[in-house]
Design an enzyme around this catalytic site. Structure first.
Site, short mmCIF file in Angstrom:
data_model
loop_
_atom_site.label_atom_id
_atom_site.label_comp_id
_atom_site.label_asym_id
_atom_site.label_seq_id
_atom_site.Cartn_x
_atom_site.Cartn_y
_atom_site.Cartn_z
N LEU A 160 0.82 -1.22 0.00
CA LEU A 160 0.00 0.00 0.00
C LEU A 160 0.85 1.26 0.00
CD1 LEU A 160 -2.64 -1.06 2.66
CD2 LEU A 160 -3.01 -0.82 0.21
N HIS A 162 4.97 3.06 1.37
CA HIS A 162 6.25 2.91 2.05
C HIS A 162 6.56 4.25 2.69
CE1 HIS A 162 10.13 1.08 2.61
NE2 HIS A 162 10.67 2.23 2.27
N THR A 167 7.04 -0.50 5.65
CA THR A 167 6.27 -0.72 4.43
C THR A 167 4.91 -1.25 4.86
OG1 THR A 167 8.32 -1.34 3.35
CG2 THR A 167 6.30 -1.93 2.21
N LYS A 183 1.79 -3.11 8.82
CA LYS A 183 2.98 -2.27 8.65
C LYS A 183 4.18 -3.08 9.14
CE LYS A 183 4.51 2.39 9.43
NZ LYS A 183 4.02 3.71 9.75
N ASP A 271 2.61 12.74 15.28
CA ASP A 271 2.92 12.62 13.86
C ASP A 271 1.67 12.89 13.00
OD1 ASP A 271 4.56 12.23 11.72
OD2 ASP A 271 4.60 10.03 11.84
P1 ATP Z 1 5.83 8.07 7.75
O1 ATP Z 1 6.60 6.79 7.77
O2 ATP Z 1 6.68 9.26 7.76
O3 ATP Z 1 4.76 8.09 8.79
P2 ATP Z 1 3.79 7.52 5.80
O4 ATP Z 1 2.70 7.76 6.77
O5 ATP Z 1 3.55 7.99 4.40
O6 ATP Z 1 5.13 8.18 6.32
P3 ATP Z 1 3.51 4.72 6.32
O7 ATP Z 1 2.92 5.00 7.64
O8 ATP Z 1 4.52 3.64 6.24
O9 ATP Z 1 4.19 6.01 5.73
O10 ATP Z 1 2.33 4.40 5.33
C1 ATP Z 1 2.57 4.21 3.95
C2 ATP Z 1 1.27 4.33 3.21
O11 ATP Z 1 0.48 3.18 3.44
C3 ATP Z 1 0.40 5.49 3.65
O12 ATP Z 1 0.77 6.67 3.00
C4 ATP Z 1 -0.99 5.02 3.27
O13 ATP Z 1 -1.28 5.40 1.96
C5 ATP Z 1 -0.90 3.51 3.38
N1 ATP Z 1 -1.57 3.03 4.60
C6 ATP Z 1 -1.06 3.03 5.86
N2 ATP Z 1 -1.93 2.50 6.74
C7 ATP Z 1 -3.03 2.14 6.02
C8 ATP Z 1 -4.30 1.53 6.35
N3 ATP Z 1 -4.60 1.20 7.61
N4 ATP Z 1 -5.18 1.34 5.36
C9 ATP Z 1 -4.89 1.69 4.10
N5 ATP Z 1 -3.72 2.26 3.71
C10 ATP Z 1 -2.80 2.48 4.65
MG MG Z 2 1.99 6.68 8.33
#
Ligand code: ATP
Ligand code: MG
Length: 438
Positions: A160, A162, A167, A183, A271
């Site tokens: 979805l 990273h 990831t 995650k 965050d």
């Molecule tokens: P950071 O690591 O700085 O918080 P981020 O929030 O973009 O950055 P992640 O938290 O790893 O990174 O999430 C990556 C992506 O995965 C998100 O941008 C989102 O699009 C998707 N995602 C995360 N959690 C979910 C979820 N519960 N349902 C659907 N998509 C999700």
């Molecule tokens: Mg995130």
């Protein structure tokens, strides 16, 4: 009757509690009553109610009535599935009796423990059942919700996204029969630190709000932690371009309610940013990735250096910070979502939101940006200006946030507006993808 797992949402005065029931056909009235009493120990619950399709409340006091409720719910669930929707949980409203009685006089069993083989024919031994009556609601929730999610029960589907450190995958949990977002964060840390992180994450079982992503489980396999949460089919807000004010208003209400809930548990989000605000096609908006585990945050920070562009000025300058720092981050996120661009033009966020500290110095030094009054309502402009005051004490505190005219205006529970907008954007994205393939 449908034998699939269902989610029962117990509506209590202190919030909702979701419980997954693996074998609804084996559930009986007393089991459920005991489970309710355990999460509402102060009330004498003798029955509960559910709502039919027109919103009338129907009381359940016996096994027969429970069967009728389950069969009504399974039909609704199938209909929602056929329409391509994720089924809503079965909501039940406990009813307290007039006189306090002796609790559990019949020695009833909580028979909702998922068993390893997913075989519904084994009853729970009395000793375990009685034990679970004494468990805290957080622990009960864990037992009811998922037991343990094991690595081998998860079937990974697509990636979805990273982020910094992890990831996120869409995945299917075979026993729970539900879609998850998992995650996976690689962490080279000692077993002691792993244990510390797991215990710090325990608080997530207590988080129970419609505005916070539901946490199912976390586990370490070798040097990776996997955190399993609810999957949101609309993804995160960072991938949506410009969001119209009437949609953003409803999103802001949900974010403010989610933050207020976390603050009430003494949790700072730390965050807040568009990629940590998730939406689904039912129009729900939920916060994710809040920093409940200091050790997890520290371990990730050791690998990924940089400062987050959504951080409040006092955090960028290394001062002490509190709730008001979350308020700033919410404000700057809404501003970006309204404009369709990061509000400090000199800050280019190419990949992710982490940047060298020097690049963010303008947030500390300059007057905060203001939304153009010609394009947005006065209430909205005022709301953002208040959230982005440079002096943290001048930003609204939790109750002032809920009382702000912009939030009041959109606090109408209209999920339809967000739902329609999410569906339209997803449709446009699909069409664009298809065009690109041609
Ligand atoms: P950071 O690591 O700085 O918080 P981020 O929030 O973009 O950055 P992640 O938290 O790893 O990174 O999430 C990556 C992506 O995965 C998100 O941008 C989102 O699009 C998707 N995602 C995360 N959690 C979910 C979820 N519960 N349902 C659907 N998509 C999700
Ligand atoms: Mg995130």
């Amino acid at each position: 009757m449908n034998t699939e797992a269902i989610v029962i949402r117990i509506k209590t005065p202190s919030g909702d509690m979701d419980s997954s029931v693996d074998c609804p056909s084996l559930l009986n009235f007393n089991d459920l009553l005991v489970a309710i009493r355990d999460v509402m120990p102060e009330a004498t619950v003798t029955a509960f109610e559910y709502e039919d399709e027109v919103g009338d409340r129907i009381t359940v006091r016996s096994d027969e009535e429970l069967k009728a409720m389950l069969s009504y719910y399974c039909n609704t669930m199938n209909e929602q599935r056929m329409n391509g929707l994720l089924p809503d949980p079965l909501q039940i409203f406990p009813r307290a009796g007039k006189t306090p009685g002796i609790r559990n006089i019949h020695g009833l069993k909580v028979n909702t423990r998922p068993n390893p083989a997913n075989d519904c024919s084994h009853a729970v031994p009395d000793s375990i059942a009685n034990n679970s009556l004494k468990k805290s609601s957080a622990e009960l929730k864990r037992i009811l919700t998922n037991g343990q999610i094991n690595a081998q029960d998860i079937h990974y589907q697509e990636q979805l996204g990273h982020g910094n450190g992890g990831t996120v995958y869409k995945a299917y949990h075979v026993h729970g029969k539900r879609v998850l977002a998992v995650k996976v964060i690689p962490l080279d840390i000692t077993v002691e630190l792993q244990k510390q992180i797991m215990s710090e994450l325990e608080i997530l079982y207590k988080c129970d709000s419609p505005y916070i992503i539901t946490f199912f489980s976390a586990f370490f396999v070798e040097n990776r932690i996997s955190i399993c949460t609810e999957f949101m089919d609309g993804g995160s807000l960072d991938v949506y371009k410009r969001i119209p004010e009437h949609v953003l208003g409803r999103i802001a209400v949900a974010v403010v309610k989610g933050l207020t809930y976390l603050w009430s548990l003494k949790i700072l989000h730390r965050d807040v940013k568009p990629s940590n605000m998730l939406v689904n096609t039912r129009g729900r908006v939920k916060l994710c990735d809040f920093g409940v585990s200091t050790q997890l945050v520290n371990s990730i920070a050791k690998t990924y250096v940089g400062t987050n562009a959504y951080m409040a000025p006092e955090r960028i300058s290394g001062e002490q910070y509190g709730i008001h720092a979350d308020v700033w981050s919410a404000g700057i996120s809404f501003m970006e979502l309204a404009l369709g661009m990061f509000p400090y033009p000199q800050i280019q966020k190419n990949q992710g939101s982490l940047m060298p500290l020097q690049l963010l110095q303008c947030i500390v030094d300059e007057d905060p940006p203001v939304l153009p009054v010609s394009q947005f309502s006065e209430k909205f402009v005022h709301f953002i200006t208040q959230c982005m005051r440079r002096n943290p004490k001048e930003r609204p505190a939790p109750n002032n946030l809920m009382d702000h005219p912009f939030i009041i205006q959109y606090n109408d529970g209209n999920a339809e507006v967000v739902s329609m907008w999410v569906c339209r954007c997803l449709e446009e994205r699909r069409a664009q993808l298809a065009q690109g393939r041609m």
